[in-house]
Structures are given as structure tokens and as C-alpha cells.
Design an enzyme around this catalytic site. Structure first.
Site, mmCIF file in Angstrom:
data_model
loop_
_atom_site.group_PDB
_atom_site.id
_atom_site.type_symbol
_atom_site.label_atom_id
_atom_site.label_comp_id
_atom_site.label_asym_id
_atom_site.label_seq_id
_atom_site.Cartn_x
_atom_site.Cartn_y
_atom_site.Cartn_z
ATOM 1 N N GLY A 156 0.718 -1.132 0.130
ATOM 2 C CA GLY A 156 -0.140 -0.043 -0.075
ATOM 3 C C GLY A 156 0.666 1.254 0.224
ATOM 4 O O GLY A 156 0.072 2.342 -0.202
ATOM 5 N N PRO B 153 4.810 -5.144 -0.641
ATOM 6 C CA PRO B 153 4.948 -4.049 -1.354
ATOM 7 C C PRO B 153 4.831 -4.529 -2.809
ATOM 8 O O PRO B 153 5.648 -5.432 -3.205
ATOM 9 C CB PRO B 153 6.319 -3.322 -1.188
ATOM 10 C CG PRO B 153 6.970 -4.231 -0.660
ATOM 11 C CD PRO B 153 6.189 -5.381 0.086
ATOM 12 N N ARG C 235 3.505 -1.582 -5.575
ATOM 13 C CA ARG C 235 4.009 -0.618 -6.150
ATOM 14 C C ARG C 235 5.092 0.371 -6.136
ATOM 15 O O ARG C 235 5.725 0.699 -6.787
ATOM 16 C CB ARG C 235 2.554 0.539 -5.913
ATOM 17 C CG ARG C 235 2.684 1.862 -6.997
ATOM 18 C CD ARG C 235 1.467 2.827 -6.288
ATOM 19 N NE ARG C 235 0.129 2.252 -5.978
ATOM 20 C CZ ARG C 235 -0.876 2.126 -6.941
ATOM 21 N NH1 ARG C 235 -0.693 2.705 -7.966
ATOM 22 N NH2 ARG C 235 -2.211 1.456 -6.372
ATOM 23 N N TYR D 248 -9.312 4.525 -13.001
ATOM 24 C CA TYR D 248 -9.203 5.201 -11.474
ATOM 25 C C TYR D 248 -9.161 6.935 -11.787
ATOM 26 O O TYR D 248 -8.789 7.397 -10.729
ATOM 27 C CB TYR D 248 -8.059 4.798 -10.860
ATOM 28 C CG TYR D 248 -7.862 3.511 -10.710
ATOM 29 C CD1 TYR D 248 -8.542 2.668 -9.720
ATOM 30 C CD2 TYR D 248 -6.731 2.605 -11.292
ATOM 31 C CE1 TYR D 248 -8.613 1.077 -9.710
ATOM 32 C CE2 TYR D 248 -6.543 1.139 -11.111
ATOM 33 C CZ TYR D 248 -7.317 0.469 -10.233
ATOM 34 O OH TYR D 248 -7.273 -0.732 -10.237
ATOM 35 N N CYS E 69 -11.913 2.163 -29.395
ATOM 36 C CA CYS E 69 -13.356 2.898 -29.508
ATOM 37 C C CYS E 69 -13.995 3.041 -28.314
ATOM 38 O O CYS E 69 -14.929 2.367 -28.054
ATOM 39 C CB CYS E 69 -14.025 1.688 -30.343
ATOM 40 S SG CYS E 69 -13.112 1.511 -31.859
ATOM 41 N N GLU E 70 -13.304 3.943 -27.529
ATOM 42 C CA GLU E 70 -14.046 4.410 -25.997
ATOM 43 C C GLU E 70 -13.768 5.566 -25.754
ATOM 44 O O GLU E 70 -12.421 5.886 -25.914
ATOM 45 C CB GLU E 70 -13.724 3.554 -24.969
ATOM 46 C CG GLU E 70 -13.804 2.150 -25.195
ATOM 47 C CD GLU E 70 -14.855 1.551 -24.187
ATOM 48 O OE1 GLU E 70 -15.396 2.141 -23.421
ATOM 49 O OE2 GLU E 70 -15.063 0.082 -24.198
ATOM 50 N N TYR F 94 0.777 -2.030 -11.922
ATOM 51 C CA TYR F 94 -0.650 -2.287 -12.389
ATOM 52 C C TYR F 94 -0.683 -1.508 -13.905
ATOM 53 O O TYR F 94 -1.889 -0.998 -14.299
ATOM 54 C CB TYR F 94 -1.648 -1.529 -11.438
ATOM 55 C CG TYR F 94 -1.476 -1.934 -9.993
ATOM 56 C CD1 TYR F 94 -1.850 -3.333 -9.782
ATOM 57 C CD2 TYR F 94 -0.604 -1.246 -9.052
ATOM 58 C CE1 TYR F 94 -1.486 -3.992 -8.581
ATOM 59 C CE2 TYR F 94 -0.439 -1.738 -7.810
ATOM 60 C CZ TYR F 94 -0.740 -3.054 -7.611
ATOM 61 O OH TYR F 94 -0.683 -3.587 -6.314
HETATM 62 N N1 LLP Z 1 -0.984 -7.036 -0.421
HETATM 63 C C1 LLP Z 1 -2.391 -7.428 -0.863
HETATM 64 C C2 LLP Z 1 -3.262 -8.370 -0.148
HETATM 65 C C3 LLP Z 1 -2.956 -6.478 -1.906
HETATM 66 O O1 LLP Z 1 -4.102 -6.705 -2.333
HETATM 67 C C4 LLP Z 1 -2.049 -5.931 -2.689
HETATM 68 C C5 LLP Z 1 -2.824 -4.768 -3.716
HETATM 69 C C6 LLP Z 1 -0.893 -5.592 -2.222
HETATM 70 C C7 LLP Z 1 -0.511 -6.345 -1.238
HETATM 71 C C8 LLP Z 1 0.069 -4.559 -2.877
HETATM 72 O O2 LLP Z 1 -0.098 -3.442 -2.825
HETATM 73 P P1 LLP Z 1 0.695 -1.799 -3.157
HETATM 74 O O3 LLP Z 1 1.921 -2.005 -2.475
HETATM 75 O O4 LLP Z 1 0.981 -2.146 -4.647
HETATM 76 O O5 LLP Z 1 -0.382 -0.982 -3.073
HETATM 77 N N2 LLP Z 1 -4.705 -1.577 -9.460
HETATM 78 C C9 LLP Z 1 -4.591 -0.565 -8.634
HETATM 79 C C10 LLP Z 1 -3.983 -1.112 -7.359
HETATM 80 C C11 LLP Z 1 -4.608 -2.534 -6.737
HETATM 81 C C12 LLP Z 1 -4.122 -2.923 -5.450
HETATM 82 C C13 LLP Z 1 -4.680 -4.326 -4.966
HETATM 83 N N3 LLP Z 1 -4.152 -4.834 -3.992
HETATM 84 C C14 LLP Z 1 -3.942 0.554 -9.241
HETATM 85 O O6 LLP Z 1 -3.438 0.738 -10.335
HETATM 86 O O7 LLP Z 1 -3.652 1.216 -8.554
#
Ligand code: LLP
Length: 423
Positions: free
Chosen positions: A239, A274, A276, A316, A345-346, A374
Site C-alpha cells: 500500500g 509492497p 507499487r 481510476y 473505440c471508447e 498495474y
Molecule cells: N497485498 C495485498 C493483499 C494486496 O491486495 C495488494 C494490492 C498488495 C499487497 C500490494 O499493494 P501495493 O503495495 O501495490 O499498493 N490496480 C490498482 C491497485 C490495486 C491494488 C490491489 N492490491 C492501481 O492501479 O492503482
């Protein structure tokens, strides 16, 4: 920090000109910087060094085998959410004992396979799932490890589609149910509850929501300890936000300064997931300008990448910086407000709206920045577009890590039934 920068008005990835990559490999093209990705991984590990965390990179952010292998080779574990991700994780050489598995909807087959391979633990999201894992685990000789994913009900202040730790979200188990499960744990005789997990959302730029969630979990742990429950792991999820525009997200060091004192008090082994933070700023999407089109109200720059390649702006309303790959001085003088759009086409097929950019012309290349997370992993074949090629740059070398799909790839699994063939 990332390794994409202008040198003499040309955009470079590490020591390679992005334009050379675009000409050699064609567009749309994902370009990743190996050292940026590793730098982010090491920064997090170093900041949390005193608790020796297991950093499980979240495969969903970018699941390319080469990226997984590069991180696994440096000691990363992996966070997975499906049988497909388990398959990839093992193919990338990740030891099963460094894999954690979340998801609100694990199927029996997926659970069985993960148990067979001996993953570290499941992050369990509901009581029915826990009972199901217990039932399946009965067929195996050893107890299966699980962590309870807690829904701590905190507001992470991010986009609502990527908020996961509020009580109205489908994820995790509330404290009251978690307590009941922990007190009844002995009746679930084929599993061992070895930890707690939280993941409150994604692209969170302040420490406060993490701290609030961790504090709640720690208070819960203390209460459970008084009731005779001891655990081994605390999984903080992912996150951590990154810079897309002018965000000022917490650094790994600042984040660690806030949460380490809390974590140390628990004495539990720490896991992080992590995605992102590691790969987001380590990747860009390169596209070529096909046409520039002026209408009475707008100027559109139409590029050869679309929402099928990178859906974040459409889905988003996400901001991604857009940079021309050449930045001549004249470009700074002549800017214009444009919509950067794809060929799909959107009307939702855009990368930027009303963005002031140096004047672009047909044949120019642009880079959509911070597209490593992502980006490719959410791409699709919509409009029968072949998914992009991916390259990884390591200093002055570029390696293709995924070929561009072919037209045959598009049809590979499709079948025309015999009756339509006149047979
Ligand atoms: N752990 C779990 C259980 C998760 O569901 C996620 C992401 C992560 C870790 C990794 O999260 P990060 O560190 O990447 O924030 N598609 C969206 C983001 C969806 C995140 C889903 N879960 C976007 O493009 O912003």
C-alpha cells in the site's frame, strides 16, 4: 528516486536512450529499469533491517517472470492471489516457504495446490474460507499455516476502488469474528493460525492510516495474548504510495520510523507485501504519436498505446506524467493543452486530459511515466490489440522480457465448432 532522466534533452533509462529502444523494439513498449526496482526493494529492507522483515513483493503489481526472478534472487518472497500467480512464483524460483497467499475467493484447487507446494501461509479472508482450508488440509499429513486477514476499519484516504481496510469492503475479518476464531482455533484441527495480516489499501501517501491500523491490531494482539493466544507473524500488507504527480509520500525511512517502535513491541516476525513501491516508478510506457487532430473545442494527440495497455487513467482517473522522449529547447517555448488519447473505440481511452505539453507532432515518442505497477499486469486484448512488448534495462543493456503478442496469440484458444465449418 528513479533512473529515468534527461541527458542533453533526450530521455534515458539508466544508460540507454529511450528513443533507441522505441525504434529498435517498436511501440507500445514497456521499459523497466532494473536498478530502480532493486533500489526500492533494498531501501525498504534497509529501513526495516532491525526487524529483518520478509519482503514479499506483490506479484499482481507486475508479474513478469524476469521481474519476479530479479527480486527473488535478491531475497524477496512473493505475495500471491491466485493459482496463476503461484505457478509464476514457483517458475521464477521463489522458495515456497517465502510465498504468502491472499484473496477473498480461493478455490479448492488453488488451496490444494498451494498446500501441496508448501507455501508459508494463507492470508485468510473469512470464516467459511478458513473452514474450507481446514477441510482440505485434513487430506494432508501436516497442519496448514494460516494468518487471519484483519479488516481494521480505517480510512486510508486513497481512491475508493483501492480502499480495502474499511468495514464496508469485502476484504478481511472484523476484530470480533477474528477473536471468536482465535478462541475456537483448537476445533480447526488441521490448520495452525500463525499470524495476523492487514492490507488497508493501495497508493497510501501518509503514514497515519497505517499507524492507526497497526495500533488497532497490536491492541487486539495484546488482548488475545491475555486470552492465551500467541502468534508468530504480523503481515503489514502493501500500500505504500509513490509519486505520480506532486504527492509527497512517506519514504521507507520515515515509514519505518513511525511503525518500527510499534512492531518491536510485539516481538512478532514482520512480513511486508509492497508492489507499487518497488516497481511503480521503475517502469514507463512508450508510445508513438500517430495523429494530431484539432476539433473546435480540443486538440487530441492520438498515440499507438491505449487503455488496453494501461487502464489506470480510464479506470481510476489516475494521473500519470507524460514526457516527450526528446525535449528540444523549442519544445519548452511552444506548449499546448492537449488530450493524449489511444486508438480504442471508447471515449474513456485516454492517458491525459487538458494537459499542457510541449508541442508534439506525428512520429514523436512519448513516455507515460510511473507505469511499472498495474500497467502491463492489468492490460488486455480489447479491440484485438496485441499486448505490448516489455524490456528491462540494466545499465547500458536492454533485454526483452516479453515478446509482443502475435496475431496467432490472439486466436490461440478460440475454436470454431464443426457445425460452423459446414461439417
Ligand atoms: N497485498 C495485498 C493483499 C494486496 O491486495 C495488494 C494490492 C498488495 C499487497 C500490494 O499493494 P501495493 O503495495 O501495490 O499498493 N490496480 C490498482 C491497485 C490495486 C491494488 C490491489 N492490491 C492501481 O492501479 O492503482
Amino acid at each position: 528516486m528513479h533512473e529515468f532522466r534527461y541527458i542533453n534533452n533526450r530521455l534515458y533509462c539508466e544508460k540507454v536512450k529511450v528513443e533507441e529502444l522505441a525504434r529498435k523494439f517498436g511501440t507500445p513498449l514497456y521499459v523497466y529499469s532494473y536498478h530502480t526496482m532493486l533500489d526500492h526493494f533494498h531501501k525498504l529492507q534497509a529501513a526495516f533491517r532491525s526487524v529483518k522483515p520478509l519482503v514479499c513483493y506483490s506479484v499482481k503489481a507486475n508479474s513478469n517472470l524476469a521481474i519476479l526472478k530479479a527480486l527473488v534472487d535478491k531475497g524477496a518472497g512473493l505475495d500471491i492471489v491466485s493459482g496463476g500467480e503461484l505457478y509464476r512464483a514457483l517458475k521464477a524460483g521463489c522458495p515456497a516457504q517465502k510465498i504468502v497467499y491472499a484473496s477473498v475467493g480461493k478455490t479448492d484447487k488453488e488451496i490444494e495446490e498451494a498446500v501441496k507446494k508448501g507455501i508459508l501461509f494463507f492470508n485468510v479472508e473469512s470464516l467459511p474460507e478458513l473452514e474450507n482450508i481446514n477441510r482440505i488440509a485434513g487430506r494432508f499429513k501436516r497442519p496448514v499455516n494460516v494468518a487471519l486477514r484483519i479488516n481494521p476499519d480505517v480510512e486510508p484516504k486513497t481512491h475508493k476502488f483501492i480502499t480495502t481496510g474499511k468495514i464496508t469492503n469485502k476484504f478481511g475479518i472484523d476484530f470480533a469474528v477474528a477473536r471468536r476464531i482465535l478462541l475456537l482455533r483448537r476445533s480447526l484441527c488441521n490448520i495452525k493460525i500463525c499470524g495476523l495480516h492487514i492490507h488497508i489499501g493501495s497508493q497510501i501517501t501518509e503514514s497515519a492510516p497505517f499507524v492507526a491500523a497497526i495500533k488497532k491490531v497490536i491492541a487486539f494482539l495484546a488482548r488475545m495474548k491475555n486470552e492465551g493466544v500467541t502468534l508468530e507473524y504480523l503481515n503489514l500488507g502493501g500500500g505504500l504510495g509513490i509519486v505520480y504527480d506532486n504527492e509527497k509520500p512517506q519514504t521507507a525511512v520515515k515509514f519505518a520510523a513511525q511503525v518500527l517502535p510499534l512492531l518491536k513491541r510485539t516481538g512478532l516476525k514482520v512480513i511486508m507485501e509492497p508492489g507499487r513501491f518497488i516497481i511503480g516508478n521503475a517502469g514507463i510506457l512508450v508510445a508513438r504519436v500517430l495523429y494530431c487532430k484539432s476539433t473546435p473545442r480540443k486538440r487530441f494527440v492520438i498515440v499507438d498505446a491505449g487503455m488496453n495497455d494501461l487502464i489506470r487513467p480510464s479506470f481510476y482517473n489516475a494521473y500519470h506524467q507524460i514526457l516527450p522522449i526528446r525535449y528540444p529547447l523549442s519544445a519548452i517555448r511552444y506548449t499546448e493543452k492537449v488530450d493524449i488519447v489511444g486508438p480504442i473505440c471508447e471515449s474513456g481511452d485516454f492517458f491525459a486530459k487538458d494537459r499542457r505539453l510541449p508541442r508534439l507532432k506525428e512520429g514523436d515518442f512519448i513516455a507515460v511515466m510511473s507505469a511499472g505497477a498495474y500497467g502491463f499486469s492489468m492490460s488486455s486484448n480489447y479491440n484485438s490489440r496485441r499486448r505490448a512488448k516489455e524490456v528491462m534495462v540494466v545499465k547500458d543493456k536492454a533485454f526483452v522480457i516479453r515478446k509482443r503478442e502475435s496475431f496467432q496469440d490472439l486466436l490461440r484458444n478460440e475454436i470454431i465448432p464443426a457445425f460452423l465449418m459446414g461439417l
